[in-house]
Write a protein that holds these residues in place. Structure first.
Motif, PDB file in Angstrom:
ATOM      1  N   ARG A 158      14.395 -25.397  18.010  1.00 51.93           N
ATOM      2  CA  ARG A 158      13.590 -25.969  16.913  1.00 51.93           C
ATOM      3  C   ARG A 158      12.427 -27.303  17.436  1.00 51.93           C
ATOM      4  NH1 ARG A 158      15.310 -30.172  14.016  1.00 51.93           N
ATOM      5  NH2 ARG A 158      14.843 -30.738  12.096  1.00 51.93           N
ATOM      6  N   LEU A 159      11.781 -26.653  16.442  1.00 54.62           N
ATOM      7  CA  LEU A 159      10.104 -28.269  16.518  1.00 54.62           C
ATOM      8  C   LEU A 159      10.160 -28.781  15.391  1.00 54.62           C
ATOM      9  CD1 LEU A 159       6.591 -27.186  19.058  1.00 54.62           C
ATOM     10  CD2 LEU A 159       9.318 -28.911  19.366  1.00 54.62           C
ATOM     11  N   ASP A 160      10.918 -29.844  15.285  1.00 53.51           N
ATOM     12  CA  ASP A 160      11.088 -30.942  14.247  1.00 53.51           C
ATOM     13  C   ASP A 160       9.795 -30.797  13.428  1.00 53.51           C
ATOM     14  OD1 ASP A 160      11.394 -32.570  11.649  1.00 53.51           O
ATOM     15  OD2 ASP A 160      12.152 -33.678  12.743  1.00 53.51           O
ATOM     16  N   GLY A 161       9.181 -30.433  12.101  1.00 52.18           N
ATOM     17  CA  GLY A 161       8.004 -29.985  11.831  1.00 52.18           C
ATOM     18  C   GLY A 161       7.727 -30.804  10.894  1.00 52.18           C
ATOM     19  N   ARG A 162       8.858 -32.479  10.990  1.00 55.31           N
ATOM     20  CA  ARG A 162       8.267 -33.125   9.956  1.00 55.31           C
ATOM     21  C   ARG A 162       7.845 -35.025  11.528  1.00 55.31           C
ATOM     22  NH1 ARG A 162      13.701 -34.033   7.877  1.00 55.31           N
ATOM     23  NH2 ARG A 162      13.751 -33.033   9.574  1.00 55.31           N
ATOM     24  N   THR A 163       7.513 -35.386  12.184  1.00 54.47           N
ATOM     25  CA  THR A 163       7.826 -35.839  13.249  1.00 54.47           C
ATOM     26  C   THR A 163       6.898 -35.963  14.168  1.00 54.47           C
ATOM     27  OG1 THR A 163       9.915 -35.554  14.136  1.00 54.47           O
ATOM     28  CG2 THR A 163       9.394 -36.811  12.503  1.00 54.47           C
ATOM     29  N   GLY A 164       6.083 -36.660  14.887  1.00 60.82           N
ATOM     30  CA  GLY A 164       5.712 -36.418  16.185  1.00 60.82           C
ATOM     31  C   GLY A 164       4.777 -35.473  16.305  1.00 60.82           C
ATOM     32  N   TRP A 165       4.141 -35.334  17.158  1.00 64.83           N
ATOM     33  CA  TRP A 165       3.938 -33.730  17.519  1.00 64.83           C
ATOM     34  C   TRP A 165       3.900 -33.225  17.329  1.00 64.83           C
ATOM     35  CZ3 TRP A 165      -1.312 -34.528  18.864  1.00 64.83           C
ATOM     36  CH2 TRP A 165      -1.645 -35.803  19.340  1.00 64.83           C
ATOM     37  N   GLY A 166       5.605 -32.458  17.039  1.00 71.06           N
ATOM     38  CA  GLY A 166       5.498 -30.915  16.431  1.00 71.06           C
ATOM     39  C   GLY A 166       5.242 -31.070  14.522  1.00 71.06           C
TER      40      GLY A 166
ATOM     41  N   LEU B 120      -2.462 -28.805  21.299  1.00 66.33           N
ATOM     42  CA  LEU B 120      -0.851 -29.074  20.636  1.00 66.33           C
ATOM     43  C   LEU B 120       0.624 -28.194  20.142  1.00 66.33           C
ATOM     44  CD1 LEU B 120      -2.940 -28.547  16.974  1.00 66.33           C
ATOM     45  CD2 LEU B 120      -2.157 -31.011  18.170  1.00 66.33           C
ATOM     46  N   LEU B 121       0.590 -26.816  21.284  1.00 67.31           N
ATOM     47  CA  LEU B 121       1.882 -26.338  21.760  1.00 67.31           C
ATOM     48  C   LEU B 121       2.030 -26.625  22.922  1.00 67.31           C
ATOM     49  CD1 LEU B 121       0.844 -22.181  21.816  1.00 67.31           C
ATOM     50  CD2 LEU B 121       2.537 -23.103  20.732  1.00 67.31           C
ATOM     51  N   SER B 122       0.584 -27.326  24.066  1.00 69.13           N
ATOM     52  CA  SER B 122       1.279 -28.234  24.985  1.00 69.13           C
ATOM     53  C   SER B 122       1.844 -30.028  24.556  1.00 69.13           C
ATOM     54  CB  SER B 122      -0.086 -28.256  25.689  1.00 69.13           C
ATOM     55  OG  SER B 122      -0.004 -27.051  26.133  1.00 69.13           O
ATOM     56  N   LEU B 123       1.320 -30.633  23.867  1.00 65.89           N
ATOM     57  CA  LEU B 123       1.618 -31.840  23.111  1.00 65.89           C
ATOM     58  C   LEU B 123       3.502 -31.660  23.175  1.00 65.89           C
ATOM     59  CD1 LEU B 123      -1.269 -32.930  22.800  1.00 65.89           C
ATOM     60  CD2 LEU B 123      -0.410 -33.723  24.365  1.00 65.89           C
TER      61      LEU B 123
ATOM     62  N   PHE C 109       5.511 -28.747  22.384  1.00 65.36           N
ATOM     63  CA  PHE C 109       6.941 -28.663  23.413  1.00 65.36           C
ATOM     64  C   PHE C 109       7.022 -29.161  24.606  1.00 65.36           C
ATOM     65  CE2 PHE C 109       6.197 -24.605  21.133  1.00 65.36           C
ATOM     66  CZ  PHE C 109       7.652 -24.674  20.633  1.00 65.36           C
ATOM     67  N   GLY C 110       5.969 -30.269  25.295  1.00 60.64           N
ATOM     68  CA  GLY C 110       5.798 -30.681  25.875  1.00 60.64           C
ATOM     69  C   GLY C 110       6.438 -32.426  25.725  1.00 60.64           C
ATOM     70  N   GLN C 111       6.919 -32.675  24.423  1.00 61.02           N
ATOM     71  CA  GLN C 111       7.439 -33.624  23.929  1.00 61.02           C
ATOM     72  C   GLN C 111       8.375 -33.916  23.869  1.00 61.02           C
ATOM     73  OE1 GLN C 111       6.592 -34.508  19.855  1.00 61.02           O
ATOM     74  NE2 GLN C 111       7.064 -36.412  19.636  1.00 61.02           N
ATOM     75  N   SER C 112       9.025 -32.242  22.927  1.00 61.19           N
ATOM     76  CA  SER C 112      10.491 -32.383  22.970  1.00 61.19           C
ATOM     77  C   SER C 112      11.277 -31.947  24.039  1.00 61.19           C
ATOM     78  CB  SER C 112      10.729 -30.118  22.388  1.00 61.19           C
ATOM     79  OG  SER C 112      11.537 -29.709  21.835  1.00 61.19           O
ATOM     80  N   ALA C 113      10.123 -31.134  24.739  1.00 60.18           N
ATOM     81  CA  ALA C 113      10.786 -31.386  26.313  1.00 60.18           C
ATOM     82  C   ALA C 113      12.020 -32.342  26.810  1.00 60.18           C
ATOM     83  CB  ALA C 113      10.086 -30.701  27.464  1.00 60.18           C
ATOM     84  N   ALA C 114      11.651 -33.307  26.355  1.00 57.28           N
ATOM     85  CA  ALA C 114      11.650 -34.740  27.287  1.00 57.28           C
ATOM     86  C   ALA C 114      12.410 -35.841  26.107  1.00 57.28           C
ATOM     87  CB  ALA C 114       9.715 -35.442  27.373  1.00 57.28           C
TER      88      ALA C 114
END
Length: 323
Positions: free
Chosen positions: A156-164, A196-199, A201-206
């Motif tokens: 799950r990528l949060d659709g309300r914050t950050g790059w997600g 945007l996918l890279s940004l 999912f990269g943020q999410s993994a971190a």
């Protein structure tokens, strides 16, 4: 110099094309033609209705599904019969839903984004409606942007914050109408999506895997929301909800304890709220007490009666007479 480009045709499938009793079967055929081979079931088969709109955008496909609540399954048999496979990026804005792939599951909130791989089994549990934007992404294209894409499915990528949030907003704008008449060259739009996918999912993994104490309040709400959403499942367990949310069972119990409750207490409370509402509504008098118990996740009628007496102060029959 600018060059006028003729708009692409939006291909549409609609269950309105067939009689009501044929609509679910028609829909299964439509998604197999418009997407991939999949199976579909629905608890609302008698009133089922849905539409699929699809249009290409460069190498990608932009799809919008609208319709009745349903469960969608990508099975091993379907995978074996498919000539092509893709990743799909999905975003649903109107209601929560659940995605499962491999041994991973996630409860999606409105606006969240998730990636799935059609080469592996998955399930979508669209509990209130099927209204979803689904972007069809060639596997080689995704692998060029996300080298570890296979490890990111059902996350799950949060659709309300950050790059997600940025990715979710961009995906929501890629409607079939926009893809048919793109405001920029398709190559620019698809490159923007890849970046945007890279940004995102990269943020999410971190991100840290375990929430701190302050974050447990938000996690507790997610646990309660997921439990409320799934209260009608007989045998629902804390372990099952924890797997859905991608957390440990220990984290689930800890965050509930911070709110002075337990999983069993919360689940029973949700079930009794719904039972009380149904027993107070004359429209449900056609259902037996056992059927109402089953609808709230209690398959044993005598246990349901005991739970009502304990938590609502009366038996189901008494609650009906007292309204």
């Amino acid at each position: 110099m600018s060059h006028a480009v003729a708009p692409a045709a939006i291909q549409t499938w609609s269950t309105e094309a067939v009689p009501q009793h044929q609509r679910l079967d028609y829909w299964i055929g439509a998604i197999c033609e418009g997407f991939l081979e999949m199976d579909v079931t629905s608890t609302e088969a008698r009133t089922f209705g849905a539409t699929l709109e699809s249009v290409p955008l460069g190498p990608l496909g932009v799809n919008r599904v609208r319709g009745t609540a349903q469960d969608v399954y990508r099975t091993r048999r379907a995978i074996a019969h498919s000539r092509s496979n893709y990743y799909y990026l999905l975003c649903k804005t109107d209601s929560p839903w659940v995605v499962v792939q491999d041994d991973r599951s996630a409860r999606m909130l409105p606006g969240d984004v998730v990636l799935v791989d059609s080469r592996r089994c998955y399930a979508f549990h669209l509990l209130q409606s099927a209204d979803t934007i689904s972007l069809e992404l060639p596997t080689a294209w995704v692998d060029a942007w996300l080298p570890d894409a296979g490890d990111l499915v059902a996350h799950r990528l949060d659709g309300r914050t950050g790059w997600g949030g940025v990715l979710a907003g961009f995906a929501q704008q890629l409607s079939p109408e926009v893809a048919a008449r793109p405001p920029l060259p398709p190559a620019l739009l698809t490159d923007q999506l890849g970046g945007l996918l890279s940004l995102a999912f990269g943020q999410s993994a971190a991100m840290p895997a375990a929430p701190d104490r302050g974050g447990r309040a938000a996690l507790r709400q997610r646990v309660l929301d997921a439990t409320r959403e799934r209260h009608a499942e007989p045998g629902l367990t804390a372990a099952g909800v924890a797997r859905e949310l991608g957390i440990s069972e220990r984290s689930l119990h800890r965050c509930l304890a911070d709110g002075a409750t337990t999983f069993a207490t919360a689940l029973t409370g949700f079930r009794m709220q719904v039972a009380q509402r149904m027993l107070a509504d004359a429209r449900f008098d056609r259902l037996s007490v056992a059927e109402i118990g089953f609808r709230v996740g209690l398959s044993d009628a005598s246990h349901f009666v005991r739970q009502c007496r304990r938590h609502l102060g009366h038996t189901p029959g008494e609650l009906r007479r007292l309204r």
